[in-house]
Motif scaffolding. Structure first.
Motif, PDB file in Angstrom:
ATOM      1  N   LEU A  68      56.136 -94.399 -34.681  1.00 29.01           N
ATOM      2  CA  LEU A  68      55.253 -94.891 -33.793  1.00 29.01           C
ATOM      3  C   LEU A  68      54.978 -96.410 -33.788  1.00 29.01           C
ATOM      4  CD1 LEU A  68      53.388 -93.982 -31.037  1.00 29.01           C
ATOM      5  CD2 LEU A  68      51.697 -93.876 -32.759  1.00 29.01           C
ATOM      6  N   TRP A  69      55.550 -97.184 -32.955  1.00 27.43           N
ATOM      7  CA  TRP A  69      55.240 -98.506 -33.205  1.00 27.43           C
ATOM      8  C   TRP A  69      54.299 -99.187 -32.376  1.00 27.43           C
ATOM      9  CZ3 TRP A  69      58.254-101.609 -36.439  1.00 27.43           C
ATOM     10  CH2 TRP A  69      59.212-101.067 -37.251  1.00 27.43           C
ATOM     11  N   LEU A  70      53.193 -99.803 -33.161  1.00 31.61           N
ATOM     12  CA  LEU A  70      52.046-100.268 -32.252  1.00 31.61           C
ATOM     13  C   LEU A  70      51.923-101.860 -32.194  1.00 31.61           C
ATOM     14  CD1 LEU A  70      49.515 -98.047 -34.220  1.00 31.61           C
ATOM     15  CD2 LEU A  70      50.629 -97.812 -32.150  1.00 31.61           C
ATOM     16  N   MET A  71      51.234-102.395 -31.160  1.00 31.93           N
ATOM     17  CA  MET A  71      51.025-103.757 -31.063  1.00 31.93           C
ATOM     18  C   MET A  71      49.570-104.006 -31.063  1.00 31.93           C
ATOM     19  SD  MET A  71      53.523-105.911 -30.876  1.00 31.93           S
ATOM     20  CE  MET A  71      52.781-107.434 -29.831  1.00 31.93           C
ATOM     21  N   THR A  72      48.929-103.016 -31.516  1.00 26.00           N
ATOM     22  CA  THR A  72      47.474-103.002 -31.662  1.00 26.00           C
ATOM     23  C   THR A  72      46.996-103.544 -33.130  1.00 26.00           C
ATOM     24  OG1 THR A  72      47.288-100.705 -32.115  1.00 26.00           O
ATOM     25  CG2 THR A  72      46.810-101.453 -29.856  1.00 26.00           C
ATOM     26  N   GLU A  73      45.771-104.059 -33.505  1.00 27.27           N
ATOM     27  CA  GLU A  73      45.445-104.458 -34.574  1.00 27.27           C
ATOM     28  C   GLU A  73      45.011-103.270 -35.224  1.00 27.27           C
ATOM     29  OE1 GLU A  73      42.438-107.910 -36.052  1.00 27.27           O
ATOM     30  OE2 GLU A  73      41.600-106.056 -34.873  1.00 27.27           O
ATOM     31  N   GLU A  74      45.156-103.160 -36.649  1.00 28.23           N
ATOM     32  CA  GLU A  74      44.858-102.080 -37.227  1.00 28.23           C
ATOM     33  C   GLU A  74      43.241-101.834 -37.155  1.00 28.23           C
ATOM     34  OE1 GLU A  74      42.540-102.049 -40.407  1.00 28.23           O
ATOM     35  OE2 GLU A  74      42.530-104.274 -40.991  1.00 28.23           O
ATOM     36  N   ASP A 108      48.611 -84.126 -34.762  1.00 26.65           N
ATOM     37  CA  ASP A 108      48.097 -83.575 -33.710  1.00 26.65           C
ATOM     38  C   ASP A 108      48.552 -84.765 -32.521  1.00 26.65           C
ATOM     39  OD1 ASP A 108      46.977 -81.502 -34.917  1.00 26.65           O
ATOM     40  OD2 ASP A 108      45.106 -82.179 -34.877  1.00 26.65           O
ATOM     41  N   GLY A 109      49.441 -85.564 -32.495  1.00 27.20           N
ATOM     42  CA  GLY A 109      49.827 -86.256 -31.283  1.00 27.20           C
ATOM     43  C   GLY A 109      48.815 -87.710 -31.292  1.00 27.20           C
ATOM     44  N   LEU A 110      47.952 -87.645 -32.147  1.00 24.59           N
ATOM     45  CA  LEU A 110      47.150 -88.919 -32.098  1.00 24.59           C
ATOM     46  C   LEU A 110      47.572 -90.143 -32.524  1.00 24.59           C
ATOM     47  CD1 LEU A 110      43.937 -86.815 -33.373  1.00 24.59           C
ATOM     48  CD2 LEU A 110      44.496 -87.337 -31.066  1.00 24.59           C
ATOM     49  N   GLU A 111      47.145 -91.354 -32.132  1.00 25.81           N
ATOM     50  CA  GLU A 111      47.637 -92.447 -32.615  1.00 25.81           C
ATOM     51  C   GLU A 111      46.644 -92.922 -33.870  1.00 25.81           C
ATOM     52  OE1 GLU A 111      47.246 -92.620 -29.158  1.00 25.81           O
ATOM     53  OE2 GLU A 111      49.531 -91.892 -28.840  1.00 25.81           O
ATOM     54  N   GLY A 136      51.119 -85.662 -17.132  1.00 25.13           N
ATOM     55  CA  GLY A 136      49.734 -86.341 -16.781  1.00 25.13           C
ATOM     56  C   GLY A 136      48.906 -86.554 -18.009  1.00 25.13           C
ATOM     57  N   SER A 137      49.669 -86.810 -19.187  1.00 26.19           N
ATOM     58  CA  SER A 137      48.877 -87.113 -20.330  1.00 26.19           C
ATOM     59  C   SER A 137      48.827 -88.519 -20.322  1.00 26.19           C
ATOM     60  CB  SER A 137      49.331 -86.549 -21.431  1.00 26.19           C
ATOM     61  OG  SER A 137      50.722 -87.081 -22.030  1.00 26.19           O
ATOM     62  N   VAL A 138      47.709 -89.403 -20.510  1.00 25.94           N
ATOM     63  CA  VAL A 138      47.442 -90.705 -20.716  1.00 25.94           C
ATOM     64  C   VAL A 138      48.173 -91.088 -21.951  1.00 25.94           C
ATOM     65  CG1 VAL A 138      45.930 -92.404 -20.658  1.00 25.94           C
ATOM     66  CG2 VAL A 138      45.432 -90.893 -19.180  1.00 25.94           C
ATOM     67  N   SER A 139      49.034 -91.998 -21.983  1.00 20.40           N
ATOM     68  CA  SER A 139      49.764 -92.365 -22.966  1.00 20.40           C
ATOM     69  C   SER A 139      49.639 -93.867 -23.292  1.00 20.40           C
ATOM     70  CB  SER A 139      51.437 -92.217 -23.064  1.00 20.40           C
ATOM     71  OG  SER A 139      51.806 -92.950 -22.115  1.00 20.40           O
ATOM     72  N   VAL A 170      53.280 -99.615 -26.853  1.00 15.08           N
ATOM     73  CA  VAL A 170      51.993 -99.945 -27.006  1.00 15.08           C
ATOM     74  C   VAL A 170      51.091 -98.651 -26.663  1.00 15.08           C
ATOM     75  CG1 VAL A 170      50.055-101.472 -26.062  1.00 15.08           C
ATOM     76  CG2 VAL A 170      52.669-102.200 -26.284  1.00 15.08           C
ATOM     77  N   ARG A 171      50.073 -98.275 -27.640  1.00 18.72           N
ATOM     78  CA  ARG A 171      49.331 -97.052 -27.395  1.00 18.72           C
ATOM     79  C   ARG A 171      47.795 -97.479 -27.045  1.00 18.72           C
ATOM     80  NH1 ARG A 171      52.479 -92.442 -27.365  1.00 18.72           N
ATOM     81  NH2 ARG A 171      54.560 -93.121 -28.222  1.00 18.72           N
ATOM     82  N   THR A 172      47.127 -96.560 -26.447  1.00 16.14           N
ATOM     83  CA  THR A 172      45.838 -96.700 -26.328  1.00 16.14           C
ATOM     84  C   THR A 172      45.094 -96.455 -27.923  1.00 16.14           C
ATOM     85  OG1 THR A 172      45.797 -94.268 -25.823  1.00 16.14           O
ATOM     86  CG2 THR A 172      45.848 -95.937 -24.094  1.00 16.14           C
ATOM     87  N   PRO A 173      44.124 -96.732 -27.830  1.00 14.30           N
ATOM     88  CA  PRO A 173      42.892 -96.749 -29.044  1.00 14.30           C
ATOM     89  C   PRO A 173      42.922 -95.237 -29.268  1.00 14.30           C
ATOM     90  CG  PRO A 173      42.172 -98.272 -27.692  1.00 14.30           C
ATOM     91  CD  PRO A 173      43.059 -97.785 -26.817  1.00 14.30           C
ATOM     92  N   GLU A 174      42.688 -95.013 -30.585  1.00 16.31           N
ATOM     93  CA  GLU A 174      42.451 -93.358 -30.835  1.00 16.31           C
ATOM     94  C   GLU A 174      41.258 -92.887 -30.296  1.00 16.31           C
ATOM     95  OE1 GLU A 174      40.251 -94.037 -35.093  1.00 16.31           O
ATOM     96  OE2 GLU A 174      42.293 -94.958 -34.953  1.00 16.31           O
ATOM     97  N   SER A 175      40.352 -93.643 -29.995  1.00 20.08           N
ATOM     98  CA  SER A 175      38.997 -93.395 -29.200  1.00 20.08           C
ATOM     99  C   SER A 175      39.319 -92.724 -27.857  1.00 20.08           C
ATOM    100  CB  SER A 175      37.836 -94.626 -29.190  1.00 20.08           C
ATOM    101  OG  SER A 175      38.557 -95.491 -28.395  1.00 20.08           O
TER     102      SER A 175
END
Length: 407
Positions: free
Chosen positions: A53-59, A279-282, A381-384, A397-402
């Motif tokens: 899972l490649w992210l562009m968000t800050e840790e 669980d498919g979470l980021e 329909g799942s928000v990704s 680029v993924r949404t925050p875990e929250s």
């Protein structure tokens, strides 16, 4: 009939869902739990097993640290060294050396020898692995040199010199969490290709200690320092003296203990628990709050540790109690042994289930081309939150875990 075909819920603005025609999502078994009962975990799709899972968000730990410091400035009182650590290290080292000497007349392949190496030795050496982890953060003494010397001492029953090398790699792991080519805790592309099925994952879990020992040097080698040389010299001298004094069997016991400590051992589940995606979470870091923490310097409090590496193991439960609104809403693992079993048998998690980032230089170059805030929705329909702006074919680029929890 036509009215039925074209009927749509007037309460839903479908333009916000990127072409989705249904908000229903497939149900997948949950492996993680949330401490706060008011938090409901939403179902999400499993990760694509063909790539990391490649992210562009800050840790996430830097921003949470700032938020906790703002909400609870008294957290700084928990920081500082823990004098108890050195005494536990001394006790465990003496336990291991005494057990090794007692087994000097027992055959290495006898049930007694193997059971002792697994139950006593594996647990004790795993404890020493995590003692070195704690000492790496300078949390046993006030001074840096004292901590480094204690780490070399704690290394003795492990029989392979690694304490000095581990420190630099581990500090990079904290400062560059998930950065490809820098964070050596991340699996390599070769591991992704070769260890995808049940047999490959079972092999990985059985020989984890070898992967963690060999991978760092292959990914990012270190220049030798005087502390590396001292660690190697002291360890080899100790191994030779121990062998000369008591024979080969005690040394075999120590080596077997180190192998079991990083293999299919109940405590070794933390290697997978800490940073693999579930669980498919980021979510990049997971905590575990169960009883095995007593044997492992509370390393299960891993979100807490990454948020505040200057808080010693004895005060991590206090940190969590001080800021439950930050920690009890984050999914955590209920069991370390089950993590290993689920990792091996569950096709929805594997070597691929790690979050990676390009190094900071590459991220800065790509940032202007990436729509980092855009949310979208897949066909179910799942928000990704996927929007790579065409910057890189493999960069998502993924949404925050929250966004994956609902309160």
């Amino acid at each position: 009939m036509l009215e039925f075909l074209f009927k749509s819920s007037p309460s839903i603005d479908w333009s916000l869902y990127g072409g989705a025609e249904s908000l229903k999502q497939p149900a997948f078994p949950r492996r993680t739990v949330v401490v706060d009962p008011s938090v409901e975990l939403e179902p999400v799709k499993p990760q694509d097993p063909s790539d990391f899972l490649w992210l562009m968000t800050e840790e996430p730990h830097r921003s949470r640290r700032k938020a906790i410091l703002k909400a609870h400035p008294e957290v700084t009182k928990l920081m500082g060294h823990e004098p108890l650590t050195k005494w536990i290290v001394l006790g465990v080292v003496l336990l291991q050396l005494s057990t090794a000497c007692l087994l000097r007349h027992v055959h290495p392949f006898s049930p007694v020898f193997v059971a002792a190496a697994y139950i006593i030795g594996g647990t004790a050496n795993h404890n020493l692995f995590l003692a070195i982890h704690e000492i790496t953060h300078n949390l046993a003494f006030k001074g840096v040199k004292s901590n480094k010397l204690l780490a070399i001492f704690a290394n003795l029953p492990i029989s392979i010199p690694y304490a000095a090398t581990f420190k630099r790699y581990h500090i990079e792991h904290h400062k560059h969490l998930g950065e490809d080519g820098i964070d050596t805790d991340l699996p390599t592309q070769l591991e992704l290709y070769c260890l995808q099925n049940v047999a490959g994952k079972a092999f990985f879990c059985t020989f984890q200690i070898l992967f963690y020992a060999l991978r760092p040097g292959l990914v990012r080698s270190q220049a030798l320092t005087r502390w590396h040389i001292l660690n190697i010299t002291v360890q080899l001298a100790f191994d030779y003296a121990f062998f000369t004094a008591f024979g080969a069997r005690p040394l075999i016991y120590l080596l077997m203990s180190s192998f079991f400590a990083g293999s299919l051992h109940p405590c070794a589940g933390h290697f997978i628990a800490e940073h693999y995606l579930w669980d498919g979470l980021e979510q990049e870091t997971y905590s575990y709050y169960g009883p095995l923490n007593m044997l492992a310097y509370n390393v299960g409090y891993h979100n807490e540790h990454h948020d505040f590496p200057s808080i010693p193991w004895t005060r991590l439960p206090e940190l969590r109690a001080l800021a439950p609104e930050f920690y009890d809403v984050i999914p955590s693992h209920p069991s370390w042994p089950m993590i290993t079993l689920n990792f091996i048998r569950d096709p929805n998690v594997g070597i691929f289930a790690r979050a990676k980032r390009k190094d900071k230089g590459v991220q800065a170059t790509l940032a202007p081309f990436v729509g980092a805030g855009a949310e979208s929705s897949d066909e179910n329909g799942s928000v990704s939150g996927v929007s790579d702006g065409g910057a890189s074919p493999g960069l998502r680029v993924r949404t925050p875990e929250s966004l994956r929890t609902r309160k």
